[in-house]
Design a protein around this motif. Structure first.
Motif, mmCIF file in Angstrom:
data_model
loop_
_atom_site.group_PDB
_atom_site.id
_atom_site.type_symbol
_atom_site.label_atom_id
_atom_site.label_comp_id
_atom_site.label_asym_id
_atom_site.label_seq_id
_atom_site.Cartn_x
_atom_site.Cartn_y
_atom_site.Cartn_z
ATOM 1 N N VAL A 5 0.595 -0.678 -0.243
ATOM 2 C CA VAL A 5 0.119 -0.419 0.161
ATOM 3 C C VAL A 5 0.355 0.928 0.054
ATOM 4 C CG1 VAL A 5 -1.496 1.200 0.982
ATOM 5 C CG2 VAL A 5 -1.658 -1.018 1.177
ATOM 6 N N ALA A 97 -6.802 -0.015 2.376
ATOM 7 C CA ALA A 97 -5.725 -0.674 2.316
ATOM 8 C C ALA A 97 -5.622 -2.016 2.693
ATOM 9 C CB ALA A 97 -5.257 0.194 3.821
ATOM 10 N N LEU A 112 -2.652 3.696 8.945
ATOM 11 C CA LEU A 112 -2.325 2.887 8.226
ATOM 12 C C LEU A 112 -0.425 2.303 9.126
ATOM 13 C CD1 LEU A 112 -2.880 3.113 5.034
ATOM 14 C CD2 LEU A 112 -4.207 1.863 6.363
ATOM 15 N N LEU A 118 2.672 -0.826 4.192
ATOM 16 C CA LEU A 118 2.778 -0.091 3.976
ATOM 17 C C LEU A 118 4.134 0.155 3.500
ATOM 18 C CD1 LEU A 118 1.558 3.076 4.106
ATOM 19 C CD2 LEU A 118 2.835 3.285 6.400
#
Length: 201
Positions: A5, A97, A112, A118
């Protein structure tokens, strides 16, 4: 490839929209920018114009409640309309996400932060580059361009710093910081993709 993400934070006028769209096409993943507002409005039933009004603006009562009572408690409490707008956006970011995607702004890097997938990016550039870009891209009058850039950056910094324990634009808060004026839009896209490939393959 492992899940990823990409959360993009940006100074105004760095080309984040163009960069995220090119990343989306090359990586074959969705990009969420203003789409976060539309999805949140649809999910909540709250008028989209209200989400637009509160977009990337801090809510002191929301932050206090979230820190003291936790997300679930705040979600189930009456709260103000302003609080609910932020909660729905918070929830929407968490939901999108769950799959590979790109999220622009809205404190996604902090929301996140516990998501192992991430990859956070900060885009910046010198004022001359950004001034020329906002004049060309957004049609902002040349005499107002610098003022608009500074006002937007200030708003984004206040929003991010209000909700997170990190400082907007601080290199230590991100996985990758890119000088778009130096690399250009395509260079920034290439660098992000190469970074994702190194991490996820």
């Amino acid at each position: 490839m492992k899940k990823f993400v990409i959360a993009i934070s940006r100074q105004f006028g760095c080309g984040a929209h163009e960069i995220s769209e090119k990343l989306s096409k090359q990586l074959s993943v969705p990009v969420y920018d203003k789409e976060i507002i539309k999805l949140s409005a649809t999910e909540s039933g709250i008028d989209e114009n209200i989400f637009q009004f509160y977009d990337e603006r801090p809510s002191r009562s929301f932050l206090y409640s979230l820190m003291s009572d936790g997300y679930a408690a705040v979600t189930n409490s009456p709260g103000t309309l302003e609080d609910k707008v932020f909660l729905y956006q918070y929830d929407t970011i968490k939901k999108v996400a769950e799959e590979n995607c790109i999220i622009v702004g809205r404190c996604a890097d902090y929301i996140l932060r516990e998501n192992d997938a991430l990859f956070s990016v900060f885009l910046y550039a010198d004022m001359d580059y950004r001034r020329a870009r906002v004049i060309d891209t957004y049609g902002i009058d040349a005499k107002d361009a610098v003022k608009e850039i500074r006002a937007t950056d200030k708003k984004r910094a206040r929003f991010h710093d209000f909700y997170s324990d990190s400082k907007w634009g601080d290199a230590t808060s991100y996985d990758l910081c890119i000088n778009v004026a130096r690399l250009g839009v395509d260079g920034a896209v290439d660098l992000i993709i190469r970074s994702i490939n190194n991490i996820c393959n």
